[in-house]
Design a protein around this motif. Sequence first.
Motif, PDB file in Angstrom:
ATOM      1  N   ALA A   1       0.832  -1.213   0.000  1.00 10.62           N
ATOM      2  CA  ALA A   1       0.000   0.000   0.000  1.00 10.62           C
ATOM      3  C   ALA A   1       0.865   1.261   0.000  1.00 10.62           C
ATOM      4  O   ALA A   1       0.581   2.222  -0.732  1.00 10.62           O
ATOM      5  CB  ALA A   1      -0.945   0.001   1.195  1.00 10.62           C
ATOM      6  N   THR A   2       1.931   1.266   0.802  1.00 11.88           N
ATOM      7  CA  THR A   2       2.788   2.462   0.828  1.00 11.88           C
ATOM      8  C   THR A   2       3.574   2.579  -0.484  1.00 11.88           C
ATOM      9  O   THR A   2       3.917   3.681  -0.901  1.00 11.88           O
ATOM     10  CB  THR A   2       3.786   2.447   2.003  1.00 11.88           C
ATOM     11  OG1 THR A   2       4.493   1.222   1.972  1.00 11.88           O
ATOM     12  CG2 THR A   2       3.085   2.588   3.325  1.00 11.88           C
TER      13      THR A   2
ATOM     14  N   ALA B   1      -4.220  12.648   4.780  1.00 11.33           N
ATOM     15  CA  ALA B   1      -4.351  11.204   5.017  1.00 11.33           C
ATOM     16  C   ALA B   1      -3.304  10.725   6.029  1.00 11.33           C
ATOM     17  O   ALA B   1      -3.591   9.901   6.900  1.00 11.33           O
ATOM     18  CB  ALA B   1      -4.223  10.443   3.700  1.00 11.33           C
ATOM     19  N   LEU B   2      -2.079  11.266   5.923  1.00 11.20           N
ATOM     20  CA  LEU B   2      -1.016  10.871   6.860  1.00 11.20           C
ATOM     21  C   LEU B   2      -1.338  11.322   8.282  1.00 11.20           C
ATOM     22  O   LEU B   2      -0.910  10.712   9.253  1.00 11.20           O
ATOM     23  CB  LEU B   2       0.322  11.498   6.440  1.00 11.20           C
ATOM     24  CG  LEU B   2       1.039  10.927   5.231  1.00 11.20           C
ATOM     25  CD1 LEU B   2       2.312  11.713   4.959  1.00 11.20           C
ATOM     26  CD2 LEU B   2       1.374   9.462   5.439  1.00 11.20           C
TER      27      LEU B   2
ATOM     28  N   PHE C   1      -4.388   6.327   1.855  1.00 10.43           N
ATOM     29  CA  PHE C   1      -3.807   7.579   1.387  1.00 10.43           C
ATOM     30  C   PHE C   1      -3.602   7.685  -0.116  1.00 10.43           C
ATOM     31  O   PHE C   1      -3.703   8.764  -0.673  1.00 10.43           O
ATOM     32  CB  PHE C   1      -2.574   8.002   2.164  1.00 10.43           C
ATOM     33  CG  PHE C   1      -1.533   6.974   2.438  1.00 10.43           C
ATOM     34  CD1 PHE C   1      -0.799   7.049   3.621  1.00 10.43           C
ATOM     35  CD2 PHE C   1      -1.258   5.941   1.552  1.00 10.43           C
ATOM     36  CE1 PHE C   1       0.180   6.118   3.903  1.00 10.43           C
ATOM     37  CE2 PHE C   1      -0.284   5.018   1.832  1.00 10.43           C
ATOM     38  CZ  PHE C   1       0.428   5.105   3.021  1.00 10.43           C
ATOM     39  N   TRP C   2      -3.375   6.571  -0.788  1.00 14.28           N
ATOM     40  CA  TRP C   2      -3.186   6.683  -2.244  1.00 14.28           C
ATOM     41  C   TRP C   2      -4.480   7.137  -2.915  1.00 14.28           C
ATOM     42  O   TRP C   2      -4.471   7.946  -3.837  1.00 14.28           O
ATOM     43  CB  TRP C   2      -2.685   5.364  -2.834  1.00 14.28           C
ATOM     44  CG  TRP C   2      -3.662   4.222  -2.762  1.00 14.28           C
ATOM     45  CD1 TRP C   2      -3.758   3.288  -1.760  1.00 14.28           C
ATOM     46  CD2 TRP C   2      -4.698   3.907  -3.693  1.00 14.28           C
ATOM     47  NE1 TRP C   2      -4.783   2.434  -2.024  1.00 14.28           N
ATOM     48  CE2 TRP C   2      -5.380   2.784  -3.211  1.00 14.28           C
ATOM     49  CE3 TRP C   2      -5.118   4.477  -4.901  1.00 14.28           C
ATOM     50  CZ2 TRP C   2      -6.459   2.202  -3.870  1.00 14.28           C
ATOM     51  CZ3 TRP C   2      -6.198   3.889  -5.569  1.00 14.28           C
ATOM     52  CH2 TRP C   2      -6.858   2.763  -5.055  1.00 14.28           C
TER      53      TRP C   2
ATOM     54  N   ALA D   1       6.812  11.270   5.138  1.00 14.27           N
ATOM     55  CA  ALA D   1       6.420  12.646   5.431  1.00 14.27           C
ATOM     56  C   ALA D   1       7.593  13.603   5.214  1.00 14.27           C
ATOM     57  O   ALA D   1       7.430  14.682   4.640  1.00 14.27           O
ATOM     58  CB  ALA D   1       5.895  12.753   6.854  1.00 14.27           C
TER      59      ALA D   1
ATOM     60  N   ILE E   1       9.899   2.905  11.411  1.00 13.64           N
ATOM     61  CA  ILE E   1       9.046   3.981  10.895  1.00 13.64           C
ATOM     62  C   ILE E   1       7.630   3.791  11.435  1.00 13.64           C
ATOM     63  O   ILE E   1       7.369   2.846  12.178  1.00 13.64           O
ATOM     64  CB  ILE E   1       9.027   3.947   9.343  1.00 13.64           C
ATOM     65  CG1 ILE E   1       8.730   2.523   8.854  1.00 13.64           C
ATOM     66  CG2 ILE E   1      10.340   4.457   8.764  1.00 13.64           C
ATOM     67  CD1 ILE E   1       8.468   2.412   7.380  1.00 13.64           C
TER      68      ILE E   1
ATOM     69  N   GLY F   1      -2.648  14.202   0.447  1.00 10.28           N
ATOM     70  CA  GLY F   1      -1.912  13.059   1.005  1.00 10.28           C
ATOM     71  C   GLY F   1      -1.452  13.335   2.435  1.00 10.28           C
ATOM     72  O   GLY F   1      -1.479  12.443   3.288  1.00 10.28           O
TER      73      GLY F   1
ATOM     74  N   GLU G   1       4.914   2.639  10.100  1.00 12.06           N
ATOM     75  CA  GLU G   1       4.251   1.383   9.750  1.00 12.06           C
ATOM     76  C   GLU G   1       4.802   0.185  10.530  1.00 12.06           C
ATOM     77  O   GLU G   1       4.043  -0.627  11.057  1.00 12.06           O
ATOM     78  CB  GLU G   1       4.378   1.098   8.244  1.00 12.06           C
ATOM     79  CG  GLU G   1       3.565   2.034   7.363  1.00 12.06           C
ATOM     80  CD  GLU G   1       4.270   3.353   7.093  1.00 12.06           C
ATOM     81  OE1 GLU G   1       5.380   3.572   7.632  1.00 12.06           O
ATOM     82  OE2 GLU G   1       3.701   4.170   6.349  1.00 12.06           O
TER      83      GLU G   1
ATOM     84  N   VAL H   1      -6.888   8.927  -1.491  1.00 10.22           N
ATOM     85  CA  VAL H   1      -7.079  10.333  -1.115  1.00 10.22           C
ATOM     86  C   VAL H   1      -6.310  11.233  -2.087  1.00 10.22           C
ATOM     87  O   VAL H   1      -6.837  12.231  -2.603  1.00 10.22           O
ATOM     88  CB  VAL H   1      -6.596  10.574   0.335  1.00 10.22           C
ATOM     89  CG1 VAL H   1      -6.558  12.064   0.654  1.00 10.22           C
ATOM     90  CG2 VAL H   1      -7.499   9.837   1.323  1.00 10.22           C
ATOM     91  N   ALA H   2      -5.060  10.875  -2.370  1.00  9.21           N
ATOM     92  CA  ALA H   2      -4.221  11.674  -3.267  1.00  9.21           C
ATOM     93  C   ALA H   2      -4.788  11.673  -4.686  1.00  9.21           C
ATOM     94  O   ALA H   2      -4.818  12.715  -5.359  1.00  9.21           O
ATOM     95  CB  ALA H   2      -2.793  11.142  -3.259  1.00  9.21           C
TER      96      ALA H   2
ATOM     97  N   VAL I   1       2.368   2.101  -3.380  1.00  5.80           N
ATOM     98  CA  VAL I   1       1.514   2.843  -4.305  1.00  5.80           C
ATOM     99  C   VAL I   1       1.676   4.348  -4.054  1.00  5.80           C
ATOM    100  O   VAL I   1       1.747   5.151  -4.984  1.00  5.80           O
ATOM    101  CB  VAL I   1       0.033   2.416  -4.131  1.00  5.80           C
ATOM    102  CG1 VAL I   1      -0.879   3.239  -5.037  1.00  5.80           C
ATOM    103  CG2 VAL I   1      -0.129   0.932  -4.436  1.00  5.80           C
ATOM    104  N   PHE I   2       1.767   4.706  -2.778  1.00  8.76           N
ATOM    105  CA  PHE I   2       1.960   6.125  -2.428  1.00  8.76           C
ATOM    106  C   PHE I   2       3.330   6.612  -2.911  1.00  8.76           C
ATOM    107  O   PHE I   2       3.478   7.767  -3.314  1.00  8.76           O
ATOM    108  CB  PHE I   2       1.842   6.289  -0.920  1.00  8.76           C
ATOM    109  CG  PHE I   2       1.539   7.696  -0.486  1.00  8.76           C
ATOM    110  CD1 PHE I   2       0.499   8.414  -1.064  1.00  8.76           C
ATOM    111  CD2 PHE I   2       2.279   8.298   0.509  1.00  8.76           C
ATOM    112  CE1 PHE I   2       0.198   9.715  -0.652  1.00  8.76           C
ATOM    113  CE2 PHE I   2       1.990   9.598   0.925  1.00  8.76           C
ATOM    114  CZ  PHE I   2       0.952  10.299   0.347  1.00  8.76           C
TER     115      PHE I   2
ATOM    116  N   PHE J   1      14.024   7.482   3.687  1.00 14.13           N
ATOM    117  CA  PHE J   1      13.063   6.423   4.005  1.00 14.13           C
ATOM    118  C   PHE J   1      12.071   6.835   5.094  1.00 14.13           C
ATOM    119  O   PHE J   1      11.854   6.128   6.070  1.00 14.13           O
ATOM    120  CB  PHE J   1      13.810   5.137   4.406  1.00 14.13           C
ATOM    121  CG  PHE J   1      12.902   3.943   4.546  1.00 14.13           C
ATOM    122  CD1 PHE J   1      12.012   3.612   3.532  1.00 14.13           C
ATOM    123  CD2 PHE J   1      12.907   3.158   5.681  1.00 14.13           C
ATOM    124  CE1 PHE J   1      11.150   2.533   3.647  1.00 14.13           C
ATOM    125  CE2 PHE J   1      12.052   2.064   5.816  1.00 14.13           C
ATOM    126  CZ  PHE J   1      11.185   1.754   4.797  1.00 14.13           C
ATOM    127  N   THR J   2      11.528   8.037   4.946  1.00 10.65           N
ATOM    128  CA  THR J   2      10.479   8.526   5.848  1.00 10.65           C
ATOM    129  C   THR J   2       9.579   9.392   4.987  1.00 10.65           C
ATOM    130  O   THR J   2       9.966  10.495   4.605  1.00 10.65           O
ATOM    131  CB  THR J   2      11.095   9.360   6.996  1.00 10.65           C
ATOM    132  OG1 THR J   2      11.978   8.538   7.735  1.00 10.65           O
ATOM    133  CG2 THR J   2      10.025   9.894   7.933  1.00 10.65           C
TER     134      THR J   2
ATOM    135  N   ALA K   1     -10.480  11.011   3.185  1.00  9.48           N
ATOM    136  CA  ALA K   1      -9.592  10.564   4.266  1.00  9.48           C
ATOM    137  C   ALA K   1     -10.394  10.370   5.553  1.00  9.48           C
ATOM    138  O   ALA K   1     -10.190   9.419   6.304  1.00  9.48           O
ATOM    139  CB  ALA K   1      -8.473  11.578   4.491  1.00  9.48           C
TER     140      ALA K   1
END
Lengths: 230, 100
Positions: free
Chosen positions: A16-17, A167-168, B82-83, A49, A104, A164, A106, B85-86, A19-20, A46-47, B76
């Motif tokens: 999932a991350t 969402a975070l 989150f993907w 935000a 992190i 985004g 997750e 939402v973006a 995809v982000f 590797f963070t 959200a």
Amino acid sequence: MGVPAHIRDGIVVGFATGVFAVGFGVLATTNGLSVAQTSVMSLLIFTGASQFAAVGVIAAGGSAGTAVSTALLLAARNGFYGITMSRLIRGSLPKRIVAAHVTIDESTGMAMAQTDPAKREGAFWAAGLGVFVFWNLGTLLGALAGDVIGDPERWGIDAAFPAGFIALMVPALKQRPGLLAAAAGGAIALVTIPLTRPGVPIILASIGAVIALVVAGPLDELSTPEDDAS
Amino acid sequence: MSWFAILGIGLGSFAFKAAGMFGLGRLVADGWGRALGMLLPPALLSALVVSQTVSTGSNLVIDARIVGVVAGGLAARKGAPFWLVAVIAAVVTAGLRALT
């Protein structure tokens, strides 16, 4: 069926991350970073935000110093996750160095979500390494695509950034201190944007965290993964 | 962005994690320091949302972005990943720009 649920969940979170991360790759390259720079950011920093924020500050015309300060202020929380995880991860120095790098949101979250303490280390590694692999693959994919996409505004990518971030923030917004910090930080930004150089309002917003800390009072209101465990 | 800035953020980020993992962070870990570390992200991310939604440089600006960001924010709130939402924010903003 052969893969235990706590391992499988970590890999799913990683995907999932990933995809982000495609979004990060696109955003970074459409804002002037090279494919190599974008990929190295995901490998070394590797963070999420911090990476998004650094690129965002630069894209808005902020200085490199402002971008670095913003990214590091956002990364400080991983230090506190490290303290929680140091009780879980035992063994050789190289193993713990790798563990530190994949400490992190997750991996810490998945580890502490396990009701069976014996499964925590497995969940940590599955999420940590899962996110690392997919985050970097996604970044590379997005960076290569971003080179082709061209103008980010035509695709509305400049609006995907702040959405985004919302969402975070969602997990933090569910707690009163987090909500206060977000409200104060947002208000500080709104007032200081016309008065300062780009990026500076983000640094000033850290005062919002202090305000929330003072207003919200006792720390036991602030639930952290560690508190849930004890 | 310069390579120097990228390496600086990379080293700094790892230093935080390593300090925690190897016990150095315990000195500042308890109570207020820890709480501050947890409250910095919502404060800074919220400021980023505001500045990237309603400003260009040092000017406050209202344009198609705010519509997309509100749409993404509502998604959200409903628990969208989150993907998604973006993507919602990008599609709504791009659509509005194409129409106007």
